[in-house]
Design a protein around this motif. Sequence first.
Motif, PDB file in Angstrom:
ATOM      1  N   GLY A  66      -8.722   5.395  -2.999  1.00  0.00           N
ATOM      2  CA  GLY A  66      -7.451   4.800  -3.402  1.00  0.00           C
ATOM      3  C   GLY A  66      -6.306   5.794  -3.315  1.00  0.00           C
ATOM      4  N   ASN A  67      -6.562   7.031  -3.722  1.00  0.00           N
ATOM      5  CA  ASN A  67      -5.526   8.058  -3.628  1.00  0.00           C
ATOM      6  C   ASN A  67      -5.203   8.392  -2.173  1.00  0.00           C
ATOM      7  N   LEU A  68      -6.239   8.466  -1.347  1.00  0.00           N
ATOM      8  CA  LEU A  68      -6.001   8.718   0.078  1.00  0.00           C
ATOM      9  C   LEU A  68      -5.199   7.590   0.707  1.00  0.00           C
ATOM     10  N   LEU A  69      -5.493   6.361   0.305  1.00  0.00           N
ATOM     11  CA  LEU A  69      -4.738   5.216   0.796  1.00  0.00           C
ATOM     12  C   LEU A  69      -3.280   5.317   0.381  1.00  0.00           C
ATOM     13  N   SER A  70      -3.045   5.752  -0.839  1.00  0.00           N
ATOM     14  CA  SER A  70      -1.671   5.928  -1.316  1.00  0.00           C
ATOM     15  C   SER A  70      -0.922   6.963  -0.483  1.00  0.00           C
ATOM     16  N   GLN A  71      -1.579   8.069  -0.194  1.00  0.00           N
ATOM     17  CA  GLN A  71      -0.932   9.112   0.605  1.00  0.00           C
ATOM     18  C   GLN A  71      -0.678   8.634   2.036  1.00  0.00           C
ATOM     19  N   ALA A  72      -1.608   7.853   2.572  1.00  0.00           N
ATOM     20  CA  ALA A  72      -1.414   7.339   3.929  1.00  0.00           C
ATOM     21  C   ALA A  72      -0.236   6.375   3.993  1.00  0.00           C
ATOM     22  N   LEU A  73      -0.120   5.506   2.999  1.00  0.00           N
ATOM     23  CA  LEU A  73       1.005   4.570   2.962  1.00  0.00           C
ATOM     24  C   LEU A  73       2.326   5.305   2.764  1.00  0.00           C
ATOM     25  N   TYR A 123      -5.421   2.005  -7.657  1.00  0.00           N
ATOM     26  CA  TYR A 123      -5.223   3.447  -7.774  1.00  0.00           C
ATOM     27  C   TYR A 123      -4.234   3.963  -6.736  1.00  0.00           C
ATOM     28  N   ALA A 124      -4.164   3.274  -5.611  1.00  0.00           N
ATOM     29  CA  ALA A 124      -3.134   3.628  -4.636  1.00  0.00           C
ATOM     30  C   ALA A 124      -1.742   3.411  -5.235  1.00  0.00           C
ATOM     31  N   TYR A 125      -1.594   2.329  -5.990  1.00  0.00           N
ATOM     32  CA  TYR A 125      -0.327   2.059  -6.675  1.00  0.00           C
ATOM     33  C   TYR A 125      -0.067   3.089  -7.777  1.00  0.00           C
ATOM     34  N   LEU A 126      -1.093   3.399  -8.581  1.00  0.00           N
ATOM     35  CA  LEU A 126      -0.901   4.358  -9.663  1.00  0.00           C
ATOM     36  C   LEU A 126      -0.560   5.743  -9.133  1.00  0.00           C
ATOM     37  N   ALA A 127      -1.154   6.117  -8.013  1.00  0.00           N
ATOM     38  CA  ALA A 127      -0.850   7.416  -7.432  1.00  0.00           C
ATOM     39  C   ALA A 127       0.613   7.500  -7.038  1.00  0.00           C
TER      40      ALA A 127
END
Length: 227
Positions: free
Chosen positions: A77-84, A219-223
């Motif tokens: 989820g965190n990696l997805l957040s950074q990618a977005l 978690y992508a949103y929370l990051a």
Amino acid sequence: MSKHICHRAGHICAVVVLQTQNVSSKCNISTVTMPVQSLPIRDSAFHVRLLHQYLILLKKYPILTKSVTSGILSAMGNLLSQALEAKRKAKEGIPVKEIDISGPARFAIYGLLITGPVSHYFYQLMEVLMPTTVPYCMVKRLLLDRLIFAPAFLLLFFFVMNILEGKRWADFQSKVNSSYWPALKMNWKVWTPFQFININYVAVEFRVLFANMVALFWYAYLASVRK
């Protein structure tokens, strides 16, 4: 006369023996023609084997399996957040930084040590306190999750992440004041329908996995909120 009868009896016995041998011979021939091996069966798909292995581990090591799964999906989820975030900056012409490995590491630790075990015991406790025989159990379960567990768990997330990032108490208070309420409102919007399905229709042993799949995007949103 007796010799003749014995001779005829011997002849009959000989015929019977020959017929028996012929039948055995035919049986042997038919046995040879029978296939001795089953036809090869096509291997199961990879995702089927993976699910089967997961179910075995879930039965033998329920808490550990749920914790490891939570850690992996939280890191993803965190990696997805950074990618977005990198994609958005690239469109706006802003220089894109390299992936911060410490981010997925922190989320993996949180998922492994907090999300997995806490969620496991919460769902087990819910089954004890609010079994299906309780009147309006579906509504009561949802209210327990949304009004008590979700706010407390979100606050715990901010607190643990503040520690993992090595920040001070003042930083924690500032982040809570600026981000906690928007994150909680988003939690209620995103999670409420999924949790209604999860706590009422999903088997208790699979609820952490179901929640982890939704949490991959949460978690992508929370990051992004914590930045």
